[in-house]
Design an enzyme around this catalytic site. Structure first.
Site, PDB file in Angstrom:
ATOM      1  N   ALA A 184      35.457  60.952  12.737  1.00  0.00           N
ATOM      2  CA  ALA A 184      36.728  61.102  12.304  1.00  0.00           C
ATOM      3  C   ALA A 184      36.801  60.643  10.629  1.00  0.00           C
ATOM      4  CB  ALA A 184      37.885  60.371  13.213  1.00  0.00           C
ATOM      5  N   SER A 185      37.920  60.486  10.308  1.00  0.00           N
ATOM      6  CA  SER A 185      38.059  60.291   8.672  1.00  0.00           C
ATOM      7  C   SER A 185      37.976  58.466   8.579  1.00  0.00           C
ATOM      8  CB  SER A 185      39.580  60.748   8.205  1.00  0.00           C
ATOM      9  OG  SER A 185      40.619  60.030   9.060  1.00  0.00           O
ATOM     10  N   VAL A 239      31.996  57.194  16.799  1.00  0.00           N
ATOM     11  CA  VAL A 239      31.751  56.625  17.873  1.00  0.00           C
ATOM     12  C   VAL A 239      30.386  56.890  18.282  1.00  0.00           C
ATOM     13  CG1 VAL A 239      32.500  56.336  20.476  1.00  0.00           C
ATOM     14  CG2 VAL A 239      34.261  56.851  18.515  1.00  0.00           C
ATOM     15  N   ASP A 258      49.240  59.464  19.411  1.00  0.00           N
ATOM     16  CA  ASP A 258      48.137  60.455  18.806  1.00  0.00           C
ATOM     17  C   ASP A 258      47.591  60.991  19.990  1.00  0.00           C
ATOM     18  OD1 ASP A 258      46.764  61.630  16.496  1.00  0.00           O
ATOM     19  OD2 ASP A 258      45.286  60.096  16.628  1.00  0.00           O
TER      20      ASP A 258
END
Length: 523
Positions: free
Chosen positions: A128-129, A133, A282
Site C-alpha cells: 500500500a501507499s 506486509v 477502514d
C-alpha cells in the site's frame, strides 16, 4: 533543489491534466476565470473533470492518492461527479524491493533476520501507499505477518503537506466557496491522520484495543500483536488465515451463510460505534476476510488498524437519538437535535429544516438495501446542510466513510438486507440501557471512586467554608444561610413523609382490592 524539483513535477502534472483550468474556473474573480480560459487554449481537456483529477493524483504518487481517498469521504465539500471519481482511487502501489524490506526489519530490531524468524517470505503479500506486509514464521514456530513502513515516507509527506498548506491558503483566500469549504482545516485533518498512520506502534495499539473490545461478541477476529517485535516502523502480528470478503464465489462454495454474514457486519459496526465509541474506520473489502476454519467458521477477520474512529459519550448519544428519529421518521426531532447540538444557527426555523430532512430521507424508506444508496442520502443531506449553514463535525467524517463501506459490504453479501430494520432494534436496546436502570447503575459505578474519595472530605470542606465566612465578618450572612438550609430541610422532611404515607396507603388499597370478593364495588 529537491523541493524545487518536486514543485516542478507537480506543476507539470497539473498542466498536463488541466487541473489549473479546473481550479481557476471556480474562483470568484473575473480575471482568474479569464485566465482559466487562456491557459486551457491549445490543450485537449475532453475527459470529465473528476477523471482528470483522479489521474493526476495517481500520477503525483502515494501521498496525493491518500489525500484523494480522504477527500472522497468529504462529500459535503465536493461536487457529486468529483466525489464519485475519487472513490475509485486504488491503494495498489508497487512494492519496494524485498532486500530493502529485510534491511529495514533488521535495522528496526538491530538483529539479523535469522535470529528473529525461522523463515521470512521475500515476496510481499500486500503493498500500500504507507507500508507493505510479508509473511514469516518466528523461531518458536508461530506464523506471523510483518508490516514494514515504506522508507523515507516522513520527509516525503512533510514536503508535500507543506505545498498542500500553501495551496489551501490560496484557495481559501480567493475561492468563492473557500471559507465554507475550509481547505486549510481539511489539510490539517489530513496531516494528523497521515502522521498517526506513520506510527505503526499506534496501529498495533489500535488493533489490541479492538481485539479486547470485540472478543466477547464472538463475531470478529483481530490478530494478536507480538509486542516484543513492535516498533514505530515495523510491527509483527499473528497471521490470520481467511478468504477476502470480495471472493463471494469461494465463500458461497464453502457454505458461508451470506444473510447471517450481512447481519453480523451491521451488528459489529453498531457495537463498535455505540457501545465502544471506538471503531475500525477502514472497512473496505481489502481489509476484511472471512474465516473458513472449522472452529471459527463464518467469522469476520479485520486487518489494518491505521485508521480508527473515536466518539465521545455525547457524540454517541446524539447519533443514537438521530438514528432512532430517522428510523421512526420523526423528522421534527432530527431538526430539533441539530438545533440543540449547535450544528445550525440559533435562528433556524425548525419547520423549514424538518421539511428539508423529510425530502431527503422519505423516498429511501421501505426499500431493500439493493435499492437504497446511503451515499445518495448523505449527499442530499450535505446539500441541504449548505442551505442551512450546517457545520459538519470533524469527528463524524470517519463514521460517514465507514457507513458507506458497510453499505457496499451489505449489498455485496445480501441485496435484500434492510439496514434500517436490522439496526433499529440494536439502537433502541442501546438507548434503553443508557436511559434505564442499568445505565443509571453503570454511571453510579463509574462515579463511585470519585464519590468515595470526596465524601470523607465533605466535613472538612464545610468547616473550611464556614470558617472563611466567619473570618471575613459575614456572620449575618452565615446565620441567614443556616436558617435557609434548616427551612429547606424541614420542607424536604415533610415532603418525604407525605410521599411515604401516600405510598403505604396506595399499597394497602391495592391489597384490599386484590383480596376483596369480586363485585364488591361494581354490582
Amino acid at each position: 533543489m529537491r523541493h524545487l524539483l518536486r514543485l516542478g513535477f507537480i506543476t507539470l502534472t497539473v498542466l498536463r491534466f488541466g487541473l489549473d483550468e479546473l481550479a481557476l474556473s471556480s474562483f470568484k474573480h473575473r480575471w482568474l476565470r479569464a485566465l482559466a480560459r487562456i491557459v486551457a487554449t491549445g490543450r485537449r481537456l475532453d475527459a470529465p473533470r473528476g477523471q482528470r483529477l483522479r489521474h493526476a493524483l495517481e500520477r503525483l504518487g502515494p501521498i496525493f492518492v491518500k489525500f484523494g481517498q480522504v477527500l472522497s469521504t468529504r462529500r459535503d465539500l465536493l461536487p457529486e461527479d468529483i466525489a464519485d471519481e475519487l472513490t475509485k482511487l486504488q491503494d495498489a502501489v508497487p512494492p519496494f524491493p524485498a532486500e530493502q524490506a529485510a534491511a529495514l526489519v533488521e535495522a528496526a530490531f538491530r538483529r539479523p533476520l535469522t535470529d528473529i524468524f525461522a523463515s521470512f517470505d521475500r515476496e510481499p503479500v500486500a503493498s500500500a501507499s504507507i507500508a507493505q506486509v510479508h509473511f514469516a514464521v518466528l523461531r518458536d514456530g508461530r506464523e506471523v505477518a510483518v508490516k514494514v513502513l515504506r522508507p523515507g515516507m516522513l520527509s516525503v509527506i512533510d514536503d508535500d503537506l507543506s505545498l498542500l498548506r500553501t495551496l489551501a491558503g490560496w484557495v481559501e483566500r480567493n475561492s468563492s466557496d473557500g471559507k465554507r469549504l475550509k481547505p486549510r482545516e481539511v489539510v490539517a485533518e489530513f496531516s494528523n491522520y497521515l502522521h498517526d498512520e506513520l506510527d505503526l506502534v499506534r496501529e498495533a495499539a489500535n488493533g489490541a484495543q479492538l481485539r479486547r473490545n470485540m472478543e466477547p461478541l464472538g463475531l470478529l477476529m483481530i490478530p494478536e500483536m507480538v509486542w516484543d517485535l513492535c516498533t514505530s516502523t515495523v510491527i509483527v502480528m499473528e497471521r490470520m488465515t481467511g478468504v477476502p470478503i470480495g471472493q463471494t464465489a469461494r465463500l458461497r462454495a464453502a457454505g458461508v451463510d451470506f444473510k447471517k454474514l450481512a447481519r453480523d457486519g451491521v451488528t459489529i459496526f453498531f457495537t463498535q460505534v455505540f457501545r465502544d465509541g471506538f471503531f475500525h474506520a477502514d472497512m473496505h473489502p481489502g481489509n476484511i476476510q472471512v474465516s473458513l476454519a472449522p472452529q471459527t467458521f463464518g467469522r469476520y477477520i479485520a486487518l489494518d488498524f491505521g485508521i480508527i474512529g473515536t466518539l465521545t459519550e455525547s457524540d454517541k448519544d446524539y447519533l443514537a437519538q438521530n438514528f432512532i428519529a430517522f428510523f421512526r421518521r420523526d423528522y421534527k426531532r432530527v431538526a430539533e437535535l441539530h438545533l440543540e447540538s449547535g450544528w445550525v444557527p440559533p435562528g433556524t426555523r425548525i419547520g423549514d429544516l424538518e421539511g428539508a430532512v423529510r425530502a431527503c430521507c422519505e423516498p429511501y424508506f421501505d426499500r431493500p438495501l439493493s435499492e437504497i444508496s446511503l451515499g445518495q442520502v448523505l449527499l442530499r443531506l450535505f446539500q441541504t446542510s449548505r442551505r442551512f449553514n450546517v457545520e459538519i463535525q470533524p469527528q463524524l467524517v470517519l463514521l460517514q466513510k465507514t457507513l458507506l463501506n458497510i453499505e457496499g459490504l451489505g449489498r455485496q453479501l445480501d441485496p435484500e438486507l434492510d439496514l434500517w430494520s436490522t439496526a433499529k432494534p440494536f439502537l433502541e436496546r442501546w438507548m434503553a440501557e443508557q436511559i434505564g436502570w442499568r445505565g443509571l447503575l453503570e454511571r453510579f459505578k463509574d462515579e463511585a471512586p470519585r464519590y468515595a474519595k470526596l465524601t470523607p472530605e465533605l466535613p472538612r470542606l464545610l468547616h473550611d467554608a464556614l470558617a472563611s465566612h466567619i473570618k471575613l465578618g459575614n456572620q449575618n450572612e452565615l446565620v441567614g444561610l443556616l436558617k435557609t438550609l434548616l427551612k429547606e430541610q424541614h420542607r424536604t422532611h415533610r415532603l418525604m413523609r407525605a410521599i411515604l404515607y401516600g405510598s403505604v396507603a396506595l399499597l394497602l388499597g391495592a391489597l384490599a382490592v386484590q383480596f376483596m370478593p369480586p363485585g364488591t364495588f361494581f354490582r
